[in-house]
Design a protein around this motif. Structure first.
Motif, PDB file in Angstrom:
ATOM      1  N   ILE A 187     142.560  63.226  95.080  1.00 58.34           N
ATOM      2  CA  ILE A 187     143.712  62.881  95.934  1.00 58.34           C
ATOM      3  C   ILE A 187     145.095  63.786  95.453  1.00 58.34           C
ATOM      4  N   ASP A 188     144.890  64.801  94.879  1.00 59.37           N
ATOM      5  CA  ASP A 188     146.158  65.629  94.780  1.00 59.37           C
ATOM      6  C   ASP A 188     146.150  66.702  95.806  1.00 59.37           C
ATOM      7  N   GLU A 195     149.044  55.809  90.729  1.00 59.23           N
ATOM      8  CA  GLU A 195     149.553  56.266  89.806  1.00 59.23           C
ATOM      9  C   GLU A 195     150.477  55.193  89.061  1.00 59.23           C
ATOM     10  N   LYS A 196     150.916  54.028  89.875  1.00 56.50           N
ATOM     11  CA  LYS A 196     151.363  52.917  89.388  1.00 56.50           C
ATOM     12  C   LYS A 196     150.406  52.034  88.503  1.00 56.50           C
ATOM     13  N   LEU A 197     149.131  51.918  88.958  1.00 53.59           N
ATOM     14  CA  LEU A 197     148.244  51.087  88.346  1.00 53.59           C
ATOM     15  C   LEU A 197     147.972  51.835  86.844  1.00 53.59           C
ATOM     16  N   GLU A 198     147.965  53.172  86.915  1.00 56.18           N
ATOM     17  CA  GLU A 198     147.872  53.874  85.667  1.00 56.18           C
ATOM     18  C   GLU A 198     148.702  53.752  84.589  1.00 56.18           C
ATOM     19  N   SER A 201     148.215  60.663 109.682  1.00 57.73           N
ATOM     20  CA  SER A 201     147.870  59.282 109.097  1.00 57.73           C
ATOM     21  C   SER A 201     147.047  59.335 107.789  1.00 57.73           C
ATOM     22  N   PHE A 202     146.213  60.181 107.909  1.00 57.42           N
ATOM     23  CA  PHE A 202     145.440  60.401 106.579  1.00 57.42           C
ATOM     24  C   PHE A 202     146.176  60.940 105.690  1.00 57.42           C
ATOM     25  N   SER A 206     149.780  57.257  99.821  1.00 56.02           N
ATOM     26  CA  SER A 206     149.716  55.832  99.394  1.00 56.02           C
ATOM     27  C   SER A 206     149.029  55.461  98.592  1.00 56.02           C
ATOM     28  N   LEU A 207     147.693  56.080  98.614  1.00 54.71           N
ATOM     29  CA  LEU A 207     146.664  55.915  97.435  1.00 54.71           C
ATOM     30  C   LEU A 207     147.156  56.508  96.131  1.00 54.71           C
ATOM     31  N   LYS A 208     147.754  57.720  96.138  1.00 47.15           N
ATOM     32  CA  LYS A 208     148.404  58.362  94.951  1.00 47.15           C
ATOM     33  C   LYS A 208     149.284  57.420  94.363  1.00 47.15           C
TER      34      LYS A 208
END
Length: 145
Positions: free
Chosen positions: A107-108, A138-141, A125-126, A132-134
């Motif tokens: 995702i980078d 990162e927040k989850l990690e 949009s993508f 957003s996914l990144k």
């Protein structure tokens, strides 16, 4: 070349422009051919022999005219095909390849947005979704550490 805004903003406008351009090319070619035919001395004898042939062989003549019409229509058809491939199919394949990489966790890499039309909006949009996914990953990690 500086493309007008109404063409840059919509794929259907690009298709319209290329199709009309093809029709103009066919019309100019037809004009040149007809002018050459009618400007020569033997035109009337030539046309008379064509009409006599058409009267005696209507099916063959109709097939011949159909073949000529088909050949003339190939110019805008081929031009439209290459436009669709370049402007729609190739960018969508690029987006699909990029989305496949994102689904595998890569995702980078940024998704470049180089267009102002519908494909450009899809790319934007993508790219927002990728960002957003990144952020979520990162927040989850960071929360797990």
């Amino acid at each position: 070349m500086n493309t007008p805004a109404f063409v840059r903003k919509s794929i259907i406008n690009k298709i319209l422009v290329i199709t009309v351009s093809g029709a103009v090319v066919v019309s100019i070619l037809a004009f040149g051919i007809f002018y050459f035919i009618f400007a020569s001395e033997g035109t009337y004898h030539f046309l008379e022999s064509i009409l006599n042939y058409a009267k005696t062989h209507p099916l063959t003549f109709a097939v011949f005219l159909g073949f000529l019409t088909f050949q003339a229509s190939l110019i805008p058809i081929v031009m439209t095909y290459f436009l669709l491939k370049k402007e729609i199919i190739d960018p969508l394949n690029s987006i699909a390849d990029r989305m496949e990489k994102i689904s595998m966790g890569e995702i980078d890499e940024e998704i470049p947005v180089e267009r102002e039309d519908e494909i450009g909006h899809l790319q934007e949009s993508f790219e927002r979704m990728r960002m957003s996914l990144k952020v979520i990953i990162e927040k989850l990690e960071s929360d797990q550490l």
